[in-house]
Design a protein around this motif. Sequence first.
Motif, short mmCIF file in Angstrom:
data_model
loop_
_atom_site.label_atom_id
_atom_site.label_comp_id
_atom_site.label_asym_id
_atom_site.label_seq_id
_atom_site.Cartn_x
_atom_site.Cartn_y
_atom_site.Cartn_z
N GLY A 1 -5.71 -21.66 -5.06
CA GLY A 1 -5.12 -21.89 -3.74
C GLY A 1 -5.46 -23.24 -3.14
N SER A 2 -6.47 -23.92 -3.66
CA SER A 2 -6.81 -25.23 -3.12
C SER A 2 -5.82 -26.27 -3.62
CB SER A 2 -8.24 -25.62 -3.51
OG SER A 2 -8.36 -25.73 -4.90
N SER A 3 -5.76 -27.38 -2.92
CA SER A 3 -4.79 -28.43 -3.21
C SER A 3 -5.47 -29.60 -3.89
CB SER A 3 -4.13 -28.88 -1.91
OG SER A 3 -3.16 -29.86 -2.17
N VAL A 4 -4.78 -30.22 -4.83
CA VAL A 4 -5.27 -31.41 -5.52
C VAL A 4 -4.19 -32.48 -5.47
CG1 VAL A 4 -6.83 -30.19 -7.06
CG2 VAL A 4 -4.50 -30.56 -7.76
N THR A 5 -4.62 -33.73 -5.56
CA THR A 5 -3.70 -34.86 -5.59
C THR A 5 -3.77 -35.50 -6.96
OG1 THR A 5 -4.06 -35.23 -3.24
CG2 THR A 5 -3.05 -37.02 -4.48
N LEU A 6 -2.62 -35.71 -7.59
CA LEU A 6 -2.56 -36.30 -8.92
C LEU A 6 -2.11 -37.76 -8.82
CD1 LEU A 6 -0.80 -33.34 -10.74
CD2 LEU A 6 -3.23 -33.81 -10.61
N THR A 7 -2.58 -38.58 -9.74
CA THR A 7 -2.25 -40.01 -9.76
C THR A 7 -0.86 -40.22 -10.34
OG1 THR A 7 -4.58 -40.50 -10.11
CG2 THR A 7 -3.02 -42.26 -10.55
N ALA A 8 0.01 -40.84 -9.58
CA ALA A 8 1.37 -41.11 -10.05
C ALA A 8 1.42 -42.45 -10.76
CB ALA A 8 2.35 -41.11 -8.88
#
Length: 156
Positions: free
Chosen positions: A63-70
């Motif tokens: 349920g936690s959010s992560v940010t991925l490198t574009a």
Amino acid sequence: MCGRPCARSSEPAVVIPEFRGTLGSANERESSRVYAIVRCGGRQEKVALDDVLTVDKLPGEVGSSVTLTALLVVDGDRVISDPAEVGRYQVTADIVGDAAGPKINMIQYKNKTGYRRRLGHRQRYTQVRITGIGSDTKPKSRAKATAKAPAKAEEA
């Protein structure tokens, strides 16, 4: 005859195209798609909105959010690959759950010496669902620069 076209039959084989449920021309469908190439776990993945990916184990709870490198963003007809512009885009994902890869069995054996070893490994993965591909209002590098500028002005 058996009802199927065969090499000896003089009847041509008829292929009926399947309807896949998409409307509009191919150009309209392609121009409205937004997707990105992201780096995660040493690999690059092509992601779109609501895709579920299996990536290497990530820290975090379900349920936690992560940010991925574009690395690359395709927004309709626009292809964005310049690092300064791609830095404005964020690919966010929610952790769906954990997964495990297939069991890998390894056997080491040396002839005539009685040496036998049995090893096993099962890689752990995390499943993530892509929730957003969007751009910030300001690039990250300029936001840091403007935050430092007022601090210097107060000291003088």
